[in-house]
Design a protein around this motif. Structure first.
Motif, PDB file in Angstrom:
ATOM      1  N   UNK A   1       0.840  -1.196   0.000  1.00 37.22           N
ATOM      2  CA  UNK A   1       0.000   0.000   0.000  1.00 37.22           C
ATOM      3  C   UNK A   1       0.878   1.249   0.000  1.00 37.22           C
ATOM      4  N   UNK A   2       1.947   1.232   0.766  1.00 41.25           N
ATOM      5  CA  UNK A   2       2.790   2.426   0.823  1.00 41.25           C
ATOM      6  C   UNK A   2       3.417   2.725  -0.535  1.00 41.25           C
ATOM      7  N   UNK A   3       3.872   1.688  -1.237  1.00 37.10           N
ATOM      8  CA  UNK A   3       4.523   1.934  -2.523  1.00 37.10           C
ATOM      9  C   UNK A   3       3.516   1.992  -3.665  1.00 37.10           C
ATOM     10  N   UNK A   4       2.316   1.509  -3.401  1.00 37.95           N
ATOM     11  CA  UNK A   4       1.312   1.477  -4.466  1.00 37.95           C
ATOM     12  C   UNK A   4       1.638   0.464  -5.549  1.00 37.95           C
ATOM     13  N   UNK A   5       2.448  -0.536  -5.225  1.00 43.37           N
ATOM     14  CA  UNK A   5       2.864  -1.534  -6.215  1.00 43.37           C
ATOM     15  C   UNK A   5       2.466  -2.922  -5.758  1.00 43.37           C
ATOM     16  N   UNK A   6       1.990  -3.723  -6.675  1.00 35.18           N
ATOM     17  CA  UNK A   6       1.767  -5.108  -6.265  1.00 35.18           C
ATOM     18  C   UNK A   6       2.776  -6.028  -6.929  1.00 35.18           C
ATOM     19  N   UNK A   7       3.461  -5.535  -7.956  1.00 31.85           N
ATOM     20  CA  UNK A   7       4.524  -6.342  -8.566  1.00 31.85           C
ATOM     21  C   UNK A   7       5.725  -6.373  -7.630  1.00 31.85           C
ATOM     22  N   UNK A   8       6.195  -7.575  -7.334  1.00 30.80           N
ATOM     23  CA  UNK A   8       7.225  -7.754  -6.306  1.00 30.80           C
ATOM     24  C   UNK A   8       8.503  -6.993  -6.646  1.00 30.80           C
ATOM     25  N   UNK A   9       8.970  -7.133  -7.874  1.00 36.00           N
ATOM     26  CA  UNK A   9      10.249  -6.529  -8.223  1.00 36.00           C
ATOM     27  C   UNK A   9      10.182  -5.001  -8.130  1.00 36.00           C
ATOM     28  N   UNK A  10       9.086  -4.443  -8.648  1.00 34.09           N
ATOM     29  CA  UNK A  10       8.946  -2.994  -8.591  1.00 34.09           C
ATOM     30  C   UNK A  10       8.789  -2.541  -7.151  1.00 34.09           C
ATOM     31  N   UNK A  11       8.039  -3.313  -6.387  1.00 40.72           N
ATOM     32  CA  UNK A  11       7.811  -2.970  -4.992  1.00 40.72           C
ATOM     33  C   UNK A  11       9.132  -2.903  -4.235  1.00 40.72           C
ATOM     34  N   UNK A  12       9.973  -3.911  -4.457  1.00 37.17           N
ATOM     35  CA  UNK A  12      11.233  -3.940  -3.727  1.00 37.17           C
ATOM     36  C   UNK A  12      12.137  -2.772  -4.124  1.00 37.17           C
ATOM     37  N   UNK A  13      12.031  -2.352  -5.389  1.00 30.31           N
ATOM     38  CA  UNK A  13      12.852  -1.216  -5.821  1.00 30.31           C
ATOM     39  C   UNK A  13      12.388   0.080  -5.163  1.00 30.31           C
ATOM     40  N   UNK A  14      11.091   0.180  -4.942  1.00 32.24           N
ATOM     41  CA  UNK A  14      10.532   1.432  -4.441  1.00 32.24           C
ATOM     42  C   UNK A  14      10.581   1.561  -2.917  1.00 32.24           C
ATOM     43  N   UNK A  15      10.742   0.428  -2.226  1.00 34.14           N
ATOM     44  CA  UNK A  15      10.742   0.492  -0.765  1.00 34.14           C
ATOM     45  C   UNK A  15      11.980   1.247  -0.303  1.00 34.14           C
ATOM     46  N   UNK A  16      11.773   2.275   0.524  1.00 31.49           N
ATOM     47  CA  UNK A  16      12.927   3.027   1.026  1.00 31.49           C
ATOM     48  C   UNK A  16      13.574   2.258   2.162  1.00 31.49           C
ATOM     49  N   UNK A  17      14.836   2.548   2.479  1.00 35.35           N
ATOM     50  CA  UNK A  17      15.451   1.864   3.611  1.00 35.35           C
ATOM     51  C   UNK A  17      14.714   2.245   4.893  1.00 35.35           C
ATOM     52  N   UNK A  18      14.640   1.311   5.805  1.00 40.02           N
ATOM     53  CA  UNK A  18      14.033   1.535   7.122  1.00 40.02           C
ATOM     54  C   UNK A  18      12.623   2.114   7.039  1.00 40.02           C
TER      55      UNK A  18
END
Lengths: 546, 329
Positions: free
Chosen positions: A425-442
């Motif tokens: 929800x925070x990244x607005x992505x459900x695709x795993x690869x894109x989601x992981x790229x968009x997640x900020x550290x911590x």
């Protein structure tokens, strides 16, 4: 298997592979035998060229394959047949394990102790002082499921135990559980790389395992391997292998099984029928292993996420090859009162039908079926490669369904699923690869307003599915509330891994290793819980977005 | 214990009679159970308005009970429509043991759940070596010796070769495939779209509009099928397109007549009640719509047809919207 018996098994394997290969080659195009042997010789020589192994065994291998290459030149039909025999024998002898019942009894009795010693390697004095109070493996292994049925099947026929595979620790835990359930020593195929770890190697050599070198990819080797498993099954030795073929890279239950080895049960069954053996039946027993934490999780998920990593079938440099990591892992197991849950599913026949307590196959309406009838042709039991491959697909499907039903959700899986929903929800992505790229550290989430509601939703989802028999929930999940589950999962997540998966900081939960969140969520993916978690996360974050 | 060359045919209709006859001509020992009524030797079959006659061969043994017909049969044909298959399976399911090769000739699906005939067989019996007989054939034409192509789909080569032995002849070609799922869905689509063709005829929509509607319907069914694991080429082959040419081009077909009456303005519910259980097209259409929903594949054309033929919507209006609206993709 006693030495004289393993000699006779080798003889039989060689005879059968030779006969089957010759039959197949005679039915095929001319030159088929030569190209089959050529393929084996080429692959082996190439493999050895790349290998840096300078051991005595490796030298012997090099000399064997060089000489095979030499013999292949200008070989007549008779020479080829002789060479086929030599190659088959060479492989069979390498595969056959050295098993001694006396050593097995000793080794199996050391498992609880060897872990206990591991716990206390730092302080021998403390170990002696604490001896009576030391934890045992029994406290950390929860063995459940159709145990009575499993024991009965051992009396009624031969068992093929097929567990899920997430860690090299599986070989030891499942091996121990089989002993604890009361099954005789299992014959099982273990990857050659397991023999390089000194701790594992000890168990491997003595628990009845035979060596499988997954780097050998030519057909002849696979035939020898399958024939070996078939012959041992026919002789009544219970077999164990991991039908997933390799450890699950993303933590999920395996959906695509390697059907080659799985089909050996059916081949053995037909052979038993043709020879009128008194107990011809082979029972396939799926078995699902769930861990709070997985020894090699970091390497596995990293491998999964790497594009090129997808072809890295054999990993030799992971956590499992470091004894220090093992000790750390096992110590954690006890300190956290962590459980490894091993669930034995209902036994199946080689066609994927469930069986009753008398070992009789049942159809979907619960009527007993004579399993012989599946393989009759014009009234007699017969082999049919195409038919049996289809039956084995059905069996694979039934095994996967058993895995899914008997998969046990643990606290770490629930929290990881909730956190992934929040990240989604925070990244607005459900695709795993894109989601992981968009997640900020911590990335952090409020414990009370955001994490608990989503954990509650996932918990309810798990309980609902468990009540419907679609999966299992650990006791701690069946009873505890979101707060307790989160606390328990966080205490697991904070330890063992290089970097914690997630930690609590004041009123927040901070995601430290997003890859591991994905990994631990993987175990209970595929049940539709992701959507429920995302919906709950959207509701929780709608008001309280920080 | 089964014995080779022994064939059972369960089913009272012309298809049952045809299969019994073909197998008997090929030298099989055939037992035919033709339903509750004492089997008549002559059964009517349609052929473009004219009525031909199907005569079972002399070598065929007629039985009063299905169990009797099964006896030692190695190959069993279930020659009933998809709607009657569950009832038949309840009756003979226990007798369809795993040593038998079981082939159905039911084109269609079991209503909204979208259950395929082979799934019904596997649910109610222990038979595993199952196949489906499909393709563009009219019973009367086969009997008159026209060149015929039958499609036999089974995961098992054994079933394919047994059916070939039993049915193939100079005039009858048996084309085999492993794509059981594809063949069952493709022939269900052909049956369902036969009613669509009738609907177009009833509404007097014109040849072009009808062809466009059928092509769109078949394309949607293909997408649903491939999403579920079928092969796309199956839908373009004899079990799909070719069978559709038969159902859409045969004004005497049950589905076609049903669609035509609805198109001509009779209320769908009334026509369904009159035609009764035998509207395979309706069940197949419902089933395809259900499967599309489950596979999350948009199927607006099939949806429109369901509205017109099942839900009682104004057929002219919904079809007009479907055909005249802007292209969706």
């Amino acid at each position: 298997m006693r030495p004289e018996e393993s000699r006779s098994v080798v003889e039989e394997v060689v005879r059968r592979v030779q006969a089957d290969t010759l039959t197949a080659c005679r039915g095929a195009r001319p030159g088929a035998l030569e190209s089959l042997i050529n393929d084996a010789v080429y692959h082996e020589n190439e493999r050895l060229k790349r290998s840096h192994d300078r051991s005595r065994e490796a030298k012997a291998e090099r000399s064997f394959w060089r000489s095979a290459q030499h013999r292949l030149q200008h070989a007549s039909e008779v020479d080829l047949i002789a060479l086929l025999g030599d190659i088959t024998r060479f492989h069979s002898e390498e595969i056959v394990g050295k098993f001694d019942p006396a050593v097995y009894r000793f080794t199996i009795s050391t498992i609880p102790w060897i872990f206990t010693v591991a716990l206390n390697t730092a302080s021998p004095r403390r170990m002696l002082a604490d001896l009576p109070r030391l934890p045992r493996i029994q406290h950390n292994l929860r063995i459940q499921g159709e145990l009575d049925l499993v024991r009965k099947m051992d009396d009624l026929g031969t068992i093929l135990l097929v567990p899920t595979h997430s860690s090299h620790l599986d070989s030891v835990t499942v091996g121990w559980s089989a002993f604890d359930v009361g099954l005789p020593p299992m014959t099982y195929g273990a990857g050659l790389n397991l023999f390089t770890n000194p701790v594992l190697s000890f168990f491997m050599h003595n628990l009845g395992s035979y060596r499988v070198d997954r780097k050998k990819k030519h057909e002849l080797y696979k035939d020898v391997l399958k024939t070996y498993a078939t012959v041992t099954l026919e002789r009544g030795y219970d077999n164990l292998f991991f039908p997933g073929g390799t450890r699950s890279r993303n933590g999920a239950i395996e959906r695509h099984l390697k059907l080659g080895l799985l089909g050996t049960g059916l081949t053995a069954f037909v052979n038993n029928l043709r020879r009128d053996k008194p107990k011809p039946n082979v029972y396939v027993i799926p078995c699902c292993v769930s861990y709070h934490l997985v020894l090699e999780a970091e390497t596995l998920i990293e491998d999964y996420l790497k594009e090129e990593g997808k072809s890295r079938y054999i990993i030799e440099d992971d956590e499992a090859s470091s004894p220090r990591k093992w000790w750390k892992f096992i110590r954690n197991l006890w300190q956290l009162h962590s459980e490894i849950v091993i669930t034995y599913s209902r036994p199946l026949d080689p066609f994927g039908n469930p069986v009753d307590e008398e070992g009789r196959s049942l159809d979907r309406r619960g009527r007993t079926v004579d399993p012989r009838q599946f393989v009759l042709r014009h009234g007699d039991p017969a082999h049919d490669v195409q038919r049996d491959a289809e039956y084995t697909k059905d069996l694979g499907q039934a095994v996967v369904e058993s895995y899914l039903r008997d998969n046990t959700a643990l606290t770490t899986h629930v929290l990881a699923t909730a956190l992934l929903g929040l990240l989604r929800v925070r990244t607005g992505q459900s695709d795993v690869y894109r989601l992981l790229r968009l997640v900020r550290p911590a990335e952090s989430f409020r414990l009370r307003e955001q994490v608990y509601p989503v954990v509650t939703a996932v918990l309810e989802g798990v309980r609902r599915r468990a009540a419907a028999g679609r999966m299992r929930a650990a006791d701690e999940i069946a009873r505890a509330d979101a707060e307790a589950v989160t606390a328990r999962a966080l205490s697991h997540f904070a330890t063992y891994h290089q970097e914690p998966v997630a930690v609590r900081l004041g009123a927040d939960v901070v995601v430290c290793n997003k890859n591991l969140v994905l990994y631990y969520h993987g175990r209970i993916s595929g049940y539709g819980l992701d959507d429920e978690a995302a919906a709950a996360a959207a509701a929780a974050m709608g008001g309280g977005q920080s | 214990m089964t014995s080779p060359g022994s064939v059972a045919v369960l089913g009272p209709g012309p298809v049952g009679a045809l299969l019994a006859r073909l197998a008997s001509t090929n030298g099989c020992r055939v037992a035919w159970w033709a339903g509750e009524r004492p089997p008549e030797v002559e059964r009517p079959a349609r052929k473009r308005g004219a009525r031909g006659a199907v005569r079972a061969c002399e070598g065929v043994v007629s039985t009063l009970q299905p169990e009797e017909a099964l006896a030692d049969a190695e190959l069993v044909f279930l020659a009933v429509p998809a709607g009657e298959l569950p009832g038949l399976m309840l009756r003979v399911g226990a007798g369809l043991t795993p040593d038998r090769l079981v082939v159905h000739a039911a084109k269609g699906l079991d209503g909204p759940g979208g259950r395929r005939p082979s799934e019904m067989i596997e649910l109610e019996s222990a038979a595993r070596r199952v196949g489906a007989l499909a393709g563009p054939y009219l019973v009367a034409e086969v009997l008159e010796g026209y060149a015929t192509t039958l499609v036999l789909a089974s995961r098992f080569d054994e079933v394919q070769s047994a059916v070939r032995e039993a049915l193939a002849s100079e005039g009858v070609r048996v084309q085999a495939t492993h794509d059981l799922l594809g063949v069952e869905l493709a022939s269900a689509a052909a049956v369902a779209l036969g009613a669509a063709a009738g609907l177009c005829a009833g509404l007097k929509l014109g040849v072009g509009a009808r062809a466009a509607l059928l092509a769109r319907g078949l394309a949607e069914a293909t997408r649903v099928g491939t999403a579920l694991g079928a092969k796309a080429e199956t839908f373009g082959g004899p079990a799909g397109v070719a069978d559709l040419l038969v159902t859409a081009g045969d004004p005497d077909g049950l589905g076609f007549r049903f669609g035509r009456r609805v198109g001509a303005g009779e209320p769908a519910a009334k026509v369904r009640a009159e035609v009764g259980e035998r509207t395979e097209a309706v069940r197949a259409l419902e089933g395809l719509r259900g499967l599309a929903g489950r596979a999350r594949i948009p199927a607006p054309t099939l949806g429109t047809l369901c509205e017109a033929l099942l839900d009682g919507a104004d057929a002219a209006a919904v079809l007009d919207r479907c055909l005249r609206g802007p292209a969706q993709d």
